[in-house]
Each structure stands twice: as structure tokens, then as C-alpha cells.
Design a protein around this motif. Structure first.
Motif, PDB file in Angstrom:
ATOM      1  N   ALA A 159      -4.353   1.184 169.185  1.00 38.31           N
ATOM      2  CA  ALA A 159      -5.769   1.014 168.857  1.00 38.31           C
ATOM      3  C   ALA A 159      -6.554   0.534 170.074  1.00 38.31           C
ATOM      4  CB  ALA A 159      -5.925   0.027 167.704  1.00 38.31           C
ATOM      5  N   ASP A 160      -5.963  -0.341 170.850  1.00 36.68           N
ATOM      6  CA  ASP A 160      -6.619  -0.849 172.049  1.00 36.68           C
ATOM      7  C   ASP A 160      -6.815   0.268 173.077  1.00 36.68           C
ATOM      8  OD1 ASP A 160      -7.699  -3.112 173.552  1.00 36.68           O
ATOM      9  OD2 ASP A 160      -5.955  -2.842 174.864  1.00 36.68           O
ATOM     10  N   ARG A 161      -5.810   1.107 173.235  1.00 38.06           N
ATOM     11  CA  ARG A 161      -5.929   2.226 174.178  1.00 38.06           C
ATOM     12  C   ARG A 161      -6.986   3.217 173.695  1.00 38.06           C
ATOM     13  NH1 ARG A 161      -4.771  -1.007 177.073  1.00 38.06           N
ATOM     14  NH2 ARG A 161      -2.681  -1.543 177.641  1.00 38.06           N
ATOM     15  N   TYR A 162      -7.048   3.440 172.396  1.00 41.27           N
ATOM     16  CA  TYR A 162      -8.062   4.331 171.838  1.00 41.27           C
ATOM     17  C   TYR A 162      -9.459   3.748 172.062  1.00 41.27           C
ATOM     18  CZ  TYR A 162     -10.890   6.923 168.539  1.00 41.27           C
ATOM     19  OH  TYR A 162     -11.885   7.673 167.979  1.00 41.27           O
ATOM     20  N   ASN A 167     -14.552   3.807 174.834  1.00 38.36           N
ATOM     21  CA  ASN A 167     -15.584   3.101 175.596  1.00 38.36           C
ATOM     22  C   ASN A 167     -15.875   3.807 176.919  1.00 38.36           C
ATOM     23  OD1 ASN A 167     -15.984   1.156 173.688  1.00 38.36           O
ATOM     24  ND2 ASN A 167     -14.632  -0.343 174.642  1.00 38.36           N
ATOM     25  N   ARG A 168     -14.849   4.358 177.567  1.00 37.89           N
ATOM     26  CA  ARG A 168     -15.051   5.076 178.828  1.00 37.89           C
ATOM     27  C   ARG A 168     -15.855   6.350 178.590  1.00 37.89           C
ATOM     28  NH1 ARG A 168      -9.520   5.890 180.713  1.00 37.89           N
ATOM     29  NH2 ARG A 168      -8.764   4.000 179.818  1.00 37.89           N
ATOM     30  N   VAL A 169     -15.596   7.027 177.491  1.00 30.23           N
ATOM     31  CA  VAL A 169     -16.321   8.266 177.162  1.00 30.23           C
ATOM     32  C   VAL A 169     -17.770   7.928 176.788  1.00 30.23           C
ATOM     33  CG1 VAL A 169     -16.478  10.171 175.527  1.00 30.23           C
ATOM     34  CG2 VAL A 169     -14.263   9.514 176.493  1.00 30.23           C
TER      35      VAL A 169
END
Length: 174
Positions: A159-162, A167-169
Motif C-alpha cells: 500500500a505504501d509503494r502504491y 503521489n509521483r503520478v
């Protein structure tokens, strides 16, 4: 070993989720919280240096068991906080180490003990000797507890990686 892994994985998950809401709680502070989660088990130092040896060296009664209490976690968190450079970092380190240590103590509460009572008298010494009955959900040697902690940590990790990717997108580089 499974018990330490359980405490580390649960702390990782809890601190990572808290980091989603607290700006300064980044990966570095999550690592500090994970270290805090094993502080209470420093009472296992008695396997290397016995209470009797320390008693003989100091000349006063001594026991490592005090480290596996709220007071012990407070003391170890304060000592650990001294390793940080600024006053702000020391305050944050103390809080994160302390919360990590408390997470350990809370996870240990519902364990099954031979006498059927919780260890609250040890955690809250010298305030109370009260020991309510334990739900006895698990013993520290149960492997399923480590597997549940691993599943929790893995779910939080994904979930953190998602979240990070989303957030980057959402925020294109300028």
C-alpha cells in the motif's frame, strides 16, 4: 526469533501507516521505531550476562527484567534519544522509540501464560500488582503470529509503494 520478527514487522506496519499522516515520520524514523520495538527484549541480556554476575559486580541487587516494563522502555528510549544531534531530533527519537517499545508491550499482553494472567503487574510496576486474566490468544513460540505480522507488514509495504507511486503520478516533476 519469531517473536522479535513479529514485533519488528508490526512496528514497521504501524509506523509506516502513521507516516502517511505525519509529515516528518519518514523511512528513517520508521527504522527508529522498529528499533524501539525490540527495546523491551533487551531483558534477554541475562542470557549473556547473568543477574547474579551484575549483582556481584555492582554490590546491589540487580535484574534485567526491569527493561521489559514501561519504566524500562522509558529509560531505554531516553538513552537512545541521546544519540541524536539536535534537540528536535532527540524529542522525536524519544517519542518514536517509546511508542515502538509500547507496541511491543501491547502485543505481548494477550499471550498465554502458565498462570492465566497478564503481565500488567510487571509493566506497571511499582504502580500496581494487579493481573487481569489473559485472553491467551497465543504463545510466543506460535508461528502463525509471525505469519499474521508478515502479512500485515507486506500489505502495508504494498500500500505504501502504491501511495508513493500515485503521489509521483499526481505531482509531475517541474
Amino acid at each position: 526469533m519469531a517473536e522479535w520478527l513479529t514485533h519488528v514487522l508490526i512496528a514497521y506496519g504501524l509506523f509506516t501507516v502513521c507516516g502517511w499522516y505525519v509529515d516528518w515520520l519518514d523511512e528513517r524514523w520508521v527504522a527508529v521505531g522498529v528499533v524501539g520495538s525490540i527495546l523491551p527484549d533487551l531483558n534477554r541480556l541475562d542470557l549473556v550476562i547473568s543477574d547474579d554476575l551484575v549483582t556481584a559486580l555492582l554490590g546491589v541487587p540487580f535484574s534485567w527484567d526491569g527493561l521489559h516494563t514501561i519504566g524500562g522502555v522509558t529509560l531505554l528510549s531516553a538513552i537512545g534519544a541521546l544519540l541524536f544531534a539536535t534537540a528536535r531530533q532527540r524529542r522525536r527519537a524519544f517519542v518514536v522509540l517509546f511508542v515502538g517499545g509500547l507496541s511491543h508491550l501491547v502485543v505481548d499482553l494477550p499471550q498465554a501464560y502458565a498462570d492465566g494472567a497478564m503481565l500488567t503487574n510487571l509493566y506497571l510496576f511499582p504502580l500496581t500488582t494487579w493481573r487481569p486474566p489473559t485472553p491467551g490468544w497465543y504463545v510466543s513460540a506460535d508461528r502463525w503470529v509471525a505469519l499474521v505480522a508478515l502479512a500485515f507488514a507486506l500489505a502495508v509495504f504494498l500500500a505504501d509503494r502504491y501511495r508513493t507511486r500515485a503521489n509521483r503520478v499526481a505531482r509531475p516533476a517541474s
